[in-house]
Design an enzyme around this catalytic site. Structure first.
Site, PDB file in Angstrom:
ATOM      1  CE  LYS A  62      -0.603   0.665   5.021  1.00  0.00           C
ATOM      2  NZ  LYS A  62       0.006   1.888   4.964  1.00  0.00           N
ATOM      3  CB  THR A  63       3.977   2.258   1.435  1.00  0.00           C
ATOM      4  OG1 THR A  63       3.401   2.034   2.942  1.00  0.00           O
ATOM      5  CG2 THR A  63       4.757   3.604   1.771  1.00  0.00           C
ATOM      6  CG  ASP A 249      -1.437   4.947   5.161  1.00  0.00           C
ATOM      7  OD1 ASP A 249      -1.860   3.956   4.670  1.00  0.00           O
ATOM      8  OD2 ASP A 249      -0.226   5.086   5.441  1.00  0.00           O
ATOM      9  CD  GLU A 250      -2.472   1.876   8.060  1.00  0.00           C
ATOM     10  OE1 GLU A 250      -3.657   1.179   8.242  1.00  0.00           O
ATOM     11  OE2 GLU A 250      -1.383   1.354   8.294  1.00  0.00           O
ATOM     12  CD  GLN A 280      -3.696  -5.186   8.196  1.00  0.00           C
ATOM     13  OE1 GLN A 280      -2.775  -5.293   9.134  1.00  0.00           O
ATOM     14  NE2 GLN A 280      -3.541  -5.312   6.781  1.00  0.00           N
ATOM     15  NE  ARG A 630       0.978  -8.052  11.100  1.00  0.00           N
ATOM     16  CZ  ARG A 630       0.758  -7.306  10.010  1.00  0.00           C
ATOM     17  NH1 ARG A 630       1.761  -6.192   9.532  1.00  0.00           N
ATOM     18  NH2 ARG A 630      -0.367  -7.368   9.378  1.00  0.00           N
TER      19      ARG A 630
END
Length: 746
Positions: A62-63, A249-250, A280, A630
């Site tokens: 995503k970044t 973002d987020e 998430q 993770r």
């Protein structure tokens, strides 16, 4: 007079001559930021106009999508840099994004409106402070100053700060601010009986005091911006016109105030791109609303939804297990992760699930696995133990110390360095040795006993004058009239309690004595009454401390052990195992991940279920999904059949999340007798005989009055049978409820 809302059109555009400034150009398909994007990422980057929701699964890049999208907009001359608003949640994320964009487009990145919600709101408020009753040089108060100010307001209104702790009332104020509620918008139902029904008035007075001081707290930064936009249409129109493109973002972590702020700014151009993952969303306890991302298409009709499902982190088994688990949630938009890169067959392992008898055994199994991986050449830095609650770290820390494995605790201090543990240890040290002046100083007024500076100075003065320990000086001072009656009585009771507890050292088991000290001193009650988000975790840590005492024969031996642990000199190396909570692990990744404590009541956490019902259960499941994703290569999930809480053994059932992991992608390994459901009995594979092994018997195959034997609780008599659950009166451990698979005929 200059127009305060005028756009900054005098800033030159490095991409083109001024005469062609407004012309959109086509970006070459081989532009550096487009090379290597997969089809999903390419769509998210090149769909620049209109509302776009990018559902970005864990490890899907995503970044890169966000930074490439910024470069695409700038290179296509769709907007000047200062006409783009890019919002992140942390300063670290903002710096990373600015660095990446700078590498793509050069100095243009410096002109972007890029930062956190709070930093961007400060930038706006500095320019328009007068519109909300502030001056442009207003101060932003930290948490301590906020509490001091609220306490002053409470004292002015004669509100009992003992009955209504300022910290809990501040929590209510911040929750209202997170929802965009000014004092005039808070209803009586929302305020309830807080502060004896005067909470709204306290909120109003607190806000007035802030304005008088030319100050704002962090919640005000969003709240004042909303007030500015809603009460000054020209200010809103200016920023709506300026920000032609908005990137967030987020997005799943936004609260109501942040959501409203973004919606207002996006109303004109509607070129808003929100990147996030509804699977998430794990921060409801700090105001995040998963509903913000779930209703994006309703808020922006005709929105394009792009699902990033190619995961560049985890193996196929890990992704399949995580996707199958999260599919049990109903409040989600839906996506399925798939591998985006080929994996070495040697690294493709199923998710392992291990059932053990108790907590200490779980720590031993995990640390032995770490040692095995280290011998195979894996670095310690590639390994992480991710726990649901902070109290779980103690057993792992002690095992890591015993085996000499370097570790770091991320997101908080090590167990014995936590504030509540240091406080409790000070009580125990003082009872064990009244001459311990440092322990005396730490707890003599904790919880608050009305002992001010004057009383404590008198104790210190007498101790110096007569060369006495502080405790002895305090005891002597209580026999005189040096202190006023109230502090003298409080100090006298404290000293008497310490002596009484000390007198029980030889007669009472040290675990029971520790419980008595923490309860009768009011220390546990202090944290139970505290309404902060951290308070319940602190109470759990205190319970775990008492549990830890049971591993030692005396209080003295335990105190010596802790002293040695605190002095333990970890190797000054970056190669350390990471130990942290699942909440703190979001955004991180490791080759090897250990997920202990998957039991009902621990994970999902019982307090969360009691307070939040099904919505909390779904968030707990999202937290499990975060934990699984993770891992790059290996995951070991573990559960224990028994936990000792407050020195009482309690039977633990395997987490319901274990039954939601697909059998085709998991390898289950439980000691016989530890299976909690039919699926466990079917998929568990036999292991070598264990001293803890118990033969399974069909449910209900025990009778009332039958004598049975339990490996931990010993012999006992069955009092009641309820299906596969037995109530047993154990000869030494008292009456317990256990599963029938844990016992055998005596």
């Amino acid at each position: 007079m200059t127009d305060p809302f005028a756009l900054d059109d005098d800033i030159p555009d490095p991409f083109q001559p001024p005469a062609r400034r407004s012309g959109v150009v086509e970006v070459p398909t081989d532009a550096p930021w487009l090379v290597g994007l997969n089809a999903e990422q390419h769509q998210a980057v090149t769909t620049t106009d209109g509302p776009v929701l990018v559902l970005s699964g864990a490890g899907t890049g995503k970044t890169r999508v966000l930074t490439s999208r910024l470069a695409q907009i700038l290179a296509g001359r769709r907007a000047q840099p200062w006409q783009i608003l890019a919002v992140t949640f942390t300063n670290k994320a903002a710096r990373e994004m600015k660095d990446r964009v700078g590498a793509m487009v050069g100095p243009l990145a410096e002109q972007l409106w890029l930062g956190t919600f709070h930093s961007l709101c400060v930038r706006i408020l500095r320019r328009h402070a007068e519109a909300v009753g502030l001056k442009s040089n207003f101060t932003i108060l930290d948490a301590d100053d906020q509490l001091r100010l609220l306490k002053q307001v409470m004292e002015g209104e004669s509100v009992d700060t003992k009955k209504w702790p300022a910290q809990s009332l501040m929590g209510a104020i911040q929750r209202w601010k997170d929802r965009g509620l000014t004092p005039d918008k808070v209803t009586s139902d929302q305020a309830g009986d807080l502060a004896g029904g005067r909470m709204v008035q306290l909120y109003r007075l607190y806000q007035e005091r802030l304005l008088t001081l030319n100050a704002a707290d962090f919640g005000d930064l969003l709240l004042h911006c909303l007030t500015l936009f809603l009460t000054h249409p020209e200010a809103l129109a200016h920023y709506q016109d300026q920000f032609r493109y908005i990137l967030v973002d987020e997005y799943q972590d936004t609260n109501v105030a942040q959501y409203l702020w973004l919606r207002l700014l996006a109303q004109k151009h509607k070129n808003i791109c929100c990147v996030g993952d509804d699977d998430q969303s794990i921060y409801s306890w700090r105001g995040a609303e998963v509903g913000n991302i779930l209703k994006f298409e309703r808020d922006f009709p005709g929105a394009t939804v792009v699902r990033l499902e190619s995961n560049y982190r985890s193996t196929p088994h890990i992704l399949a297990a995580a996707s199958h688990l999260i599919a049990h949630n109903s409040d989600r938009l839906g996506k399925t992760l798939r591998p985006g890169l080929p994996h070495d067959p040697a690294d493709i392992q199923k998710v392992r699930v291990r059932g053990v008898w108790d907590g200490p055994e779980e720590a031993r199994v995990v640390v032995e696995e770490i040692e095995t991986l280290q011998r195979r050449g894996e670095s310690l830095a590639s390994m992480a133990i991710l726990v649901r609650a902070g109290f779980q770290t103690r057993e792992f820390e002690e095992r890591l110390i015993t085996t000499g494995i370097a570790y770091r605790v991320i997101g908080g201090p090590r167990f014995y360095e936590r504030q509540e543990i240091r406080d409790a240890m000070a009580y125990l040290r003082l009872v064990n040795s009244p001459d311990d002046g440092l322990a005396f100083e730490r707890v003599v007024n904790l919880p608050k006993r009305g002992l001010g500076d004057a009383a404590l100075q008198a104790v210190h003065g007498l101790a110096r004058a007569k060369t006495l320990a502080l405790f002895d000086a305090a005891s002597l001072l209580c026999e005189t009239d040096e202190l006023k009656p109230k502090p003298r009585a409080s100090l006298g009771k404290f000293c008497a309690d310490i002596l009484r507890w000390r007198g029980l050292l030889d007669d009472l088991p040290h675990t029971e004595l520790a419980e008595m000290i923490l309860d009768e001193s009011g220390y546990v009650e202090m944290w139970k009454n505290d309404k902060s988000a951290e308070a319940p975790g602190r109470v759990e840590n205190l319970k775990e401390l008492v549990r830890a005492l049971s591993d030692y024969e005396t209080l003295q031996s335990f105190l010596e052990h802790v002293a040695l642990v605190m002095e333990n000199d970890q190797k000054d190396s970056t190669d350390k195992v990471t130990l942290m909570t699942l909440h703190g692990a979001k955004g991180l990744e490791f080759d090897n991940v250990f997920l202990p404590g998957w039991e009902e009541g621990v994970f999902p956490h019982q307090r969360a279920l009691d307070e939040g019902g099904n919505a909390a259960l779904e968030e707990e499941r999202r937290l499990a999904y975060v934990g699984l994703t993770r891992a790059r290569k290996r995951v070991l999930v573990s559960f224990a059949a028994n936990r000792r809480i407050y020195n009482q053994w309690q039977t633990a059932l395997p987490s319901r999340f274990l039954d939601e992991l697909p059998a085709a992608h998991t390898e289950r390994d439980a000691e016989r007798g530890l299976m909690g459901s039919s699926s466990w009995q079917q998929t568990s594979r036999p292991k070598d005989p264990s001293p803890w092994a118990v033969d399974l018997r069909p449910s209900g195959d025990f009778d009332v009055g039958e004598r049975v034997f339990h490996q931990k609780f010993g012999a006992g008599t069955v009092l009641a049978v309820d299906g596969d659950k037995l109530e047993i009166a154990f000869d030494k451990a008292g009456t317990k409820k256990v599963l029938d698979s844990f016992v055998e005929p005596a």
